[in-house]
Design a protein around this motif. Structure first.
Motif, mmCIF file in Angstrom:
data_model
loop_
_atom_site.group_PDB
_atom_site.id
_atom_site.type_symbol
_atom_site.label_atom_id
_atom_site.label_comp_id
_atom_site.label_asym_id
_atom_site.label_seq_id
_atom_site.Cartn_x
_atom_site.Cartn_y
_atom_site.Cartn_z
ATOM 1 N N THR A 1 0.834 -1.195 0.000
ATOM 2 C CA THR A 1 0.000 0.000 0.000
ATOM 3 C C THR A 1 0.872 1.249 0.000
ATOM 4 O O THR A 1 2.040 1.207 0.344
ATOM 5 C CB THR A 1 -0.920 0.033 1.238
ATOM 6 N N THR A 2 0.278 2.361 -0.378
ATOM 7 C CA THR A 2 0.981 3.644 -0.354
ATOM 8 C C THR A 2 0.316 4.560 0.665
ATOM 9 O O THR A 2 -0.752 4.251 1.198
ATOM 10 C CB THR A 2 0.928 4.322 -1.732
ATOM 11 N N THR B 1 -3.199 5.496 -0.619
ATOM 12 C CA THR B 1 -4.170 4.404 -0.539
ATOM 13 C C THR B 1 -4.673 4.257 0.884
ATOM 14 O O THR B 1 -5.871 4.124 1.137
ATOM 15 C CB THR B 1 -3.527 3.081 -0.990
ATOM 16 N N ARG B 2 -3.749 4.263 1.831
ATOM 17 C CA ARG B 2 -4.143 4.115 3.227
ATOM 18 C C ARG B 2 -4.969 5.317 3.688
ATOM 19 O O ARG B 2 -5.940 5.170 4.439
ATOM 20 C CB ARG B 2 -2.895 3.956 4.102
ATOM 21 N N HIS C 1 -0.776 9.968 -5.858
ATOM 22 C CA HIS C 1 -0.854 8.503 -5.876
ATOM 23 C C HIS C 1 0.518 7.848 -5.801
ATOM 24 O O HIS C 1 0.616 6.636 -5.620
ATOM 25 C CB HIS C 1 -1.572 8.032 -7.144
ATOM 26 N N THR D 1 1.919 4.142 -6.985
ATOM 27 C CA THR D 1 0.787 3.418 -7.565
ATOM 28 C C THR D 1 0.633 3.746 -9.046
ATOM 29 O O THR D 1 0.589 2.841 -9.891
ATOM 30 C CB THR D 1 -0.516 3.764 -6.819
ATOM 31 N N LEU E 1 -9.634 3.485 -7.170
ATOM 32 C CA LEU E 1 -9.208 3.358 -5.777
ATOM 33 C C LEU E 1 -10.382 3.586 -4.826
ATOM 34 O O LEU E 1 -10.631 2.778 -3.921
ATOM 35 C CB LEU E 1 -8.080 4.349 -5.490
ATOM 36 N N ALA F 1 -7.122 -2.540 1.745
ATOM 37 C CA ALA F 1 -6.193 -1.584 1.149
ATOM 38 C C ALA F 1 -5.140 -2.259 0.288
ATOM 39 O O ALA F 1 -4.781 -1.758 -0.781
ATOM 40 C CB ALA F 1 -5.531 -0.766 2.254
ATOM 41 N N THR F 2 -4.646 -3.404 0.735
ATOM 42 C CA THR F 2 -3.622 -4.097 -0.053
ATOM 43 C C THR F 2 -4.178 -4.531 -1.405
ATOM 44 O O THR F 2 -3.564 -4.305 -2.450
ATOM 45 C CB THR F 2 -3.081 -5.316 0.711
ATOM 46 N N THR G 1 -6.730 -3.282 -2.899
ATOM 47 C CA THR G 1 -7.027 -2.060 -3.652
ATOM 48 C C THR G 1 -5.802 -1.585 -4.413
ATOM 49 O O THR G 1 -5.874 -1.242 -5.599
ATOM 50 C CB THR G 1 -7.508 -0.955 -2.705
ATOM 51 N N ASN G 2 -4.669 -1.588 -3.735
ATOM 52 C CA ASN G 2 -3.450 -1.148 -4.399
ATOM 53 C C ASN G 2 -3.027 -2.113 -5.498
ATOM 54 O O ASN G 2 -2.480 -1.701 -6.531
ATOM 55 C CB ASN G 2 -2.321 -0.985 -3.380
ATOM 56 N N ALA H 1 -2.554 -0.382 -9.001
ATOM 57 C CA ALA H 1 -1.185 -0.354 -9.506
ATOM 58 C C ALA H 1 -0.926 -1.410 -10.564
ATOM 59 O O ALA H 1 -0.093 -1.223 -11.450
ATOM 60 C CB ALA H 1 -0.194 -0.532 -8.353
#
Length: 544
Positions: free
Chosen positions: A176-177, A180-181, A271, A274, A308, A318-319, A321-322, A326
């Protein structure tokens, strides 16, 4: 009786945690960036005050807590009360992890008191140590605060030990970034508060496509030189297969990939990595098309925010999602843009053909006019909007550009000639001293000849003297006329040292003659103007 107005309850958030386990990458190693990103996203929630307090521990050197020991160096960060701008991130203590944790325990008790007093309405836990933050976690559980965060191990431990009220898709933080978090935490708390969250509310500066293309100049410059060098070296080798593969990659994929990445990161810098990964993937089917690369990057930047937020709203962790944004988005855009790439290739090829056809020498005087317009455009704000983009489009497949040679002749050589004339005979300028004129001319001559830049050094002198101005345009026109008729042999690039610009062309002699004409005519014109100024000044002094 008047209407009773109830005070607005502000949503205040406390953040606790650390840079986490593993390699602590993708935002963990920059606490200020992480905390500010979360704070800014929280401000998009109705009646939210962002992060009002924080305790965040980060290990030095990007080390992860999975392998940490008490003697490792660490820093404890806090924030001042959140405001409309960036929150102020402050260093509370730096030293051994054991000592930093001890200080964190002391401050954690103060955070717990804020929660008990009802001053806090939400808690974010990022890979927090449940023993270090036991006071805050107990208070959050007792007050039934909505708690979200990342770091699966710590959240599981906090939930089982203290019975905190987890909301949203709180969970792991792998891949995650910061952004994102931030979106994940904010959506979770906004939902728990029943407050409106506007993830697309911020107005960001959107650069023009031509500006982004111009920003990719370093890559075009390097690819053209590398391709020229490989073409010169390969005939000398007995087995040039490896170099030939490198040449093909440079000609087909290097520039579209660069354009895609720069476009995506320029339009969606928040972002971070990502869109960098996604745009690199999106460009794989854009071979030999910088317009395809720019379009792929634009699609990634445009869709990333929507995808996102859509994943977060559908409770995708979240993981994952990324991974979708990405990775999956990049592949989707690549497949989407692929059918259009051939048309982009035709468009840029048509632009190149028009330039080369107009300047093929069949129409005497066209080259002269083109050179004059090129020089005029650079003086009046059209260089970065028109001239440089045309050069880069010509260089799309790793070759030099006819407009690149014209750039060196009409701008670099003309400017250098005028600067040299000023050093030989200093002009008489009312609003500029001799020392300033000499310094500007010395700098202009050196940078133009050695680095192919600083054409602006000649503009003040062209504006002050009609003779210098006419000489500059005449030099631009005649040198461009000399470059017409054999376009494939005189391709070069802007922003090159003059000797290297000559060597990049297949016909160095013809390019050298054109450059010499531009330099000499502008030099003679400026020299004549300076001598006339000196004569007029001398006659005026005699009369007075």
């Amino acid at each position: 009786m008047g209407t009773l107005t109830l005070p607005v309850v502000r949503m205040s958030v406390v953040l606790i945690g650390s840079s986490g386990g593993g390699t602590a990458t993708l935002g963990h190693t920059d606490p200020a960036e992480l905390l500010n990103t979360i704070h800014q996203e929280l401000l998009k929630v109705e009646d939210a005050s962002g992060i009002t307090s924080a305790l965040f521990v980060s290990l030095h050197g990007g080390k992860g807590f999975d392998s940490a020991c008490d003697t490792d160096k660490a820093t404890l960060y806090s924030v001042s009360e959140g405001s409309g701008g960036e929150c102020s991130v402050q260093v509370v203590k730096s030293g051994k992890l054991k000592d930093v944790n001890q200080r964190c325990v002391e401050l954690d008790k103060a955070l717990a008191q804020q929660i008990f007093k009802g001053e806090i309405t939400g808690l974010i836990c990022i890979s927090c140590d449940v023993d270090v933050h036991s006071s805050t976690l107990k208070a959050a559980a007792e007050k039934k605060l909505p708690v979200t965060g990342s770091g699966g191990t710590s959240l599981s431990a906090a939930s089982s030990k203290f019975g905190i009220h987890l909301v949203g898709n709180a969970g792991g933080s792998v891949a995650t970034t910061s952004y994102t978090r931030a979106v994940s935490y904010t959506h979770a708390l906004a939902t728990a508060w029943a407050k409106r969250y506007r993830p697309f509310a911020s107005q960001r500066h959107v650069p023009q496509w031509t500006s982004i293309l111009c920003a990719c100049l370093p890559a075009f410059w390097a690819v053209a030189l590398a391709c020229r060098a490989l073409n010169l070296v390969m005939p000398l080798l007995s087995d040039p297969a490896t170099l030939r593969k490198l040449l093909i990659l440079l000609q087909t994929h290097a520039l579209p990939t660069v354009c895609s990445v720069v476009m995506a990161t320029s339009l969606a810098p928040h972002h971070g990595s990502t869109v960098l990964m996604s745009s690199a993937l999106a460009s794989v089917l854009c071979e030999r098309s910088v317009l395809g690369g720019l379009s792929a990057g634009w699609l990634v930047a445009t869709l990333a925010q929507r995808v996102l937020y859509g994943c977060i709203a559908w409770d995708v962790p979240a993981t994952m999602t990324n991974l979708v944004v990405a990775g999956g988005l990049g592949v989707f855009v690549a497949l989407t843009i692929a059918p259009v790439v051939p048309y982009f290739q035709l468009l840029t090829e048509l632009i190149r053909q028009i330039i080369h056809t107009v300047l093929d020498g069949r129409f005497p005087g066209v080259g002269f006019l083109f050179g004059v317009l090129f020089c005029w455009g650079s003086k009046y704000g059209y260089y970065h909007a028109v001239c440089l983009p045309l050069i880069l489009i010509e260089m799309e497949t790793g070759t030099g550009a006819l407009c690149g040679s014209i750039d060196e002749a009409t701008l670099v050589c003309v400017s250098a000639g005028i600067c040299l004339a000023n050093l030989v005979v200093t002009p008489s300028l009312d609003d500029q001293g001799i020392d300033e004129t000499l310094a500007l001319s010395q700098r202009g001559l050196r940078i133009n000849l050695l680095f192919g830049d600083f054409i602006e050094a000649a503009y003040p002198f062209m504006e002050k003297s009609h003779v210098v101005n006419i000489a500059g345009y005449l030099a631009s026109g005649l040198s461009t006329e000399l470059l017409t008729g054999a376009s494939e042999l005189v391709l070069s690039s802007a922003y090159l040292p003059l000797p290297l610009a000559i060597l990049l062309a297949k016909d160095p002699f013809r390019v050298s003659v054109a450059f010499a004409v531009a330099f000499t005519l502008s030099f003679l014109g400026a020299l004549a103007s300076n001598l006339l100024n000196r004569r007029d000044q001398s006659e005026t002094e005699k009369k007075t």
